[in-house]
Design an enzyme around this catalytic site. Sequence first.
Site, PDB file in Angstrom:
ATOM      1  N   GLY A   1       9.745  -1.634  -9.626  1.00  0.00           N
ATOM      2  CA  GLY A   1       9.164  -1.879  -7.999  1.00  0.00           C
ATOM      3  C   GLY A   1       7.973  -2.337  -8.297  1.00  0.00           C
ATOM      4  O   GLY A   1       7.132  -1.452  -8.886  1.00  0.00           O
ATOM      5  N   GLY A   2       7.264  -3.386  -7.608  1.00  0.00           N
ATOM      6  CA  GLY A   2       5.790  -3.785  -7.616  1.00  0.00           C
ATOM      7  C   GLY A   2       5.365  -3.830  -6.209  1.00  0.00           C
ATOM      8  O   GLY A   2       4.428  -4.446  -6.180  1.00  0.00           O
TER       9      GLY A   2
ATOM     10  N   ALA B   1       3.441   1.241  -3.968  1.00  0.00           N
ATOM     11  CA  ALA B   1       3.552   2.558  -4.684  1.00  0.00           C
ATOM     12  C   ALA B   1       3.721   2.164  -6.020  1.00  0.00           C
ATOM     13  O   ALA B   1       3.058   2.833  -7.107  1.00  0.00           O
ATOM     14  CB  ALA B   1       4.794   3.304  -3.978  1.00  0.00           C
TER      15      ALA B   1
ATOM     16  N   ARG C   1       6.589   5.841  17.670  1.00  0.00           N
ATOM     17  CA  ARG C   1       7.597   4.809  17.578  1.00  0.00           C
ATOM     18  C   ARG C   1       9.030   4.964  18.127  1.00  0.00           C
ATOM     19  O   ARG C   1       9.524   4.426  18.690  1.00  0.00           O
ATOM     20  CB  ARG C   1       7.630   4.322  16.052  1.00  0.00           C
ATOM     21  CG  ARG C   1       6.349   3.636  15.746  1.00  0.00           C
ATOM     22  CD  ARG C   1       6.518   2.869  14.464  1.00  0.00           C
ATOM     23  NE  ARG C   1       5.441   2.179  14.176  1.00  0.00           N
ATOM     24  CZ  ARG C   1       4.999   2.035  12.949  1.00  0.00           C
ATOM     25  NH1 ARG C   1       5.670   2.062  11.901  1.00  0.00           N
ATOM     26  NH2 ARG C   1       3.849   1.001  12.761  1.00  0.00           N
TER      27      ARG C   1
ATOM     28  N   LEU D   1       1.752   2.653   4.428  1.00  0.00           N
ATOM     29  CA  LEU D   1       0.726   2.154   3.169  1.00  0.00           C
ATOM     30  C   LEU D   1      -0.167   3.285   2.553  1.00  0.00           C
ATOM     31  O   LEU D   1      -0.185   3.391   1.389  1.00  0.00           O
ATOM     32  CB  LEU D   1      -0.257   1.444   3.698  1.00  0.00           C
ATOM     33  CG  LEU D   1       0.372  -0.119   4.594  1.00  0.00           C
ATOM     34  CD1 LEU D   1      -0.707  -0.935   5.198  1.00  0.00           C
ATOM     35  CD2 LEU D   1       1.221  -0.741   3.592  1.00  0.00           C
TER      36      LEU D   1
END
Lengths: 284, 668
Positions: free
Chosen positions: B14-15, B18, B302, B424
Amino acid sequence: MTAPETSIKNRPQFINVRVLRQDEPGAKSYWELHKIKYEREMNVISVLQRIAAQATTVDGKKVTPVAWDCGCLEEVCGSCTMVINGRVRQSCSALVDRLLADNPDEIVLEPMTKFPVVRDLMVDRARLFRSLKRIQGWVPVDSYYNLGPGERIPREDQERNYPLSQCMSCGCCLDACPQYQKIELTQNEGESDEEFEQRQNAEFDEAFIGAAAISQAMLFNNHPTGKALAAERLEALSGPGGITTCGNAQNCVAVCPKEIPLTRSIARTGRATTLHAIKKWFER
Amino acid sequence: MAASNQPARVVVIGGGLAGLASTMKLAELGATVDLISLTPVKRSHSVCAQGGINSCNDQTRQLGDAEWNHLDDTVYGGDFLNHQPPVKEMAMWAPKVIELMDRLGVPFNRTEEGFIDRRRFGGTLFKRTAFAGATTGQQLLYALDEQVRRCESEGSVRKFEFWDFLGPIQDETGRCRGAVAQNLTTMEIRAFPADAVVVATGGCGLIYGRSTMSVFCTGSAASRCFQAGAKYGNAEFIQVHPTAIPGADKLRLMSESARGEGGRVWVPRKAHDPREPKQIPDSERYYFLEERYPEYGNLVPRDIATREIFDICVNEGLSVESDRMCVYLDLTHIPRHELDRKLGGILEIYEKFQGVDPRDEPMKIFPAVHYSMGGLWADYVKSADGGLEAGAPRNHMTNIEGLYAMGECDYHYHGANRLGANSLLSCIFTGLFTGSSIVNYAASQTSGADDVPESLLASAVQAQQERHDHLLHGNKDSDENPYLIHQELGDLMTRVATVVRKNDQLSEAMGKIDELHERAMRVNLADTGAWTNQNVVFAKALQDMFPVAKALLKGALQRDECRGAHFKPDFIKPPLTSEDPTERRRQAEAWCDAFQANNEKYLKSTIATWNAETNQPDLTYEDVDTSLIPPRPRLYGLVGAEAIEEVWNERAAATAADDDTNRYADSH
């Protein structure tokens, strides 16, 4: 801007989609016609999704789903670039109602023209990412430890850099550029992946670098720490395939989906490389 | 061995933020990294994050803010299901993370004097959020992408882009010794031996068909670890973002920053009022969030905003349009130049996809599935000061030794509901913080990447090759189509497991999903080729959505309460009804009793393990570390909140006094 619904009077029942397909690199390309049900608020992505699900042409022939690249579907990732009705653009933001308003008969999908086709609408854009290495597109910080804040940055600098920093490496500017020529190599028998990549990179590094990377060089040269590599970047842009290859056609800026001021970056690069050359001459 | 002289070799899957943060930190610490991604890492889903990244800062400090308040807002917003030590560590790191990102060249918006500008986000009263226009995720991702490209040209990182992670490689002790992945162009399946493997593969929104997530967010990578024995935590906690633009292929996010910059949510008081929104005078507009939540207004957390919008459309029948549910999100009172400077990116998205300029006309929005708070279970080591022990090898390690999880696909940070602009942060923080843990783990092993037996690698590849071949040729007589099953799955999940959850619907859905799962295992593919076969890649991802979807449904069914994003109207805690002070006090006492009893039962992490024999998840429950901030009722906007708070505070004070007495007694 007008709402897309109003621009099309009679909603059709079906949409004809003509796709230029190619089974693998080097293979002959061929046209295929698909017909799908019209739905409200479609874009080219949802059209391709329907085509994948039915996997049958207009003549009822069973075919493989059309291969294409996509990601965010909201025009920030840069994946889904293709040529739609003759124009290079992102397929997610290509709304069907708008396309039909321009051409009610059919939607024509083709792969990008300046990158080797992998399959159908998928192309290999490795060269584009290679160009970011060519200009050393990064800020050379000392480390990733916490060393306090960066320099204070005036608002006008941020406002100049932010648009450049929105470049999503989609490649539209390169596809539209008359100076950017396709490079398609094939791996030789017995050549390892690494050797092939090296040979390919050597070829890429001699060819025209294109607007996107030129603009990135200006972005980093305008950063307080990034500019530590300014001379190296200008050097890279002064060599073969650098700024002097630009023919000033200005197609790049016309097709950029993010409206990045690419020609302004090119002009700045032109001035900077000239100054760089003079400076080098004096320092001899 | 990895231990003495060899640098650690780590595979990162995964790029996104994280994965890239992890990669560059590991490279800095001397490791060599193989980075595997479905897409060029620059195109990862983190680019879609819009609003910003939170930290306590110099301005908020002078108004009484501190890292501790950031921790408090995060766990209160998360309804106390967050693990507090990692959240505390994250809040402590937050200012440093933003300073690092600033040094890396992220073009954060600036004040006139050149400082990083901040805005307010949901669930807090402080302006903690740093932002780069309305494309903050994109800008942060690019900064990390650039650094990883730099590492790559220096030789410490090798990228494998357009590769699909198929599963971890485990030795006979269960330890993870590498990963198997498939080249999406040539379809080659290859083993990547490693000292440690990091899974940073994001969320699972595609289980719902359409969501705000990118097409990569199938959750299949996490599911493959889950099916290999990794525990999965809190699957039922899925954030439904209050404001998204409905679309045929995707529900596009309209950032919370639109409200952070003053955007107001309203509907006409008269149902389906045919007038243009601008023709409707203020008195005939219902600003329902502002009326119902005077303190937080449009910036309630939210989950609450989502339920209120849902309620307005579904229960009150006040949707703007009659044939489609939506409410107005209005920015038209804010000057154009200010909107362009602070929100340009997201307003362009609306304009491009809806053909309407939101600077002139209110946007029409509706909630959409957005974020998975749950994910792979991972460990941590608590430090003496209540945060995390830096460098401890167990930080973020799953229950599979040597396999780490971080970013959206872990489960600790966001509890039952994530606050805006915390994702983030959690991604970058976990990537950076765990670097030393992973390197220390690798160094402590006597047998490393180079010692993995060839036979182990070969059999792992073989197993995946068999799965692949079976999918291509094994179901010739079936007419099951993976794309159509995906639509059915998405429709089902969206119907029963989003904003409002009901037990009868969930039970029924569990039966249906079993059937869909079986059908998905029999798909017959239109493409059986061996070159860029997207059909088979999608079919695998689809099959792997089911274990996670099942854990989600079962977790939701068994959790008979309302907590954060998980809302069951049958188990709602009622507001106080009495006006009589004595009776009201009694009601408040009863309310607090019920709250405490409920917490004893449900203030737990749901932990799923995959049972391959039954093809179902088994659920157990684990305690949550709430040692820093004792859980308290989440009372945003509840009628009778003051009375409940009074009772609660008295009880909390009494407990604290008891603790003091005990401590005094203990010390004597």
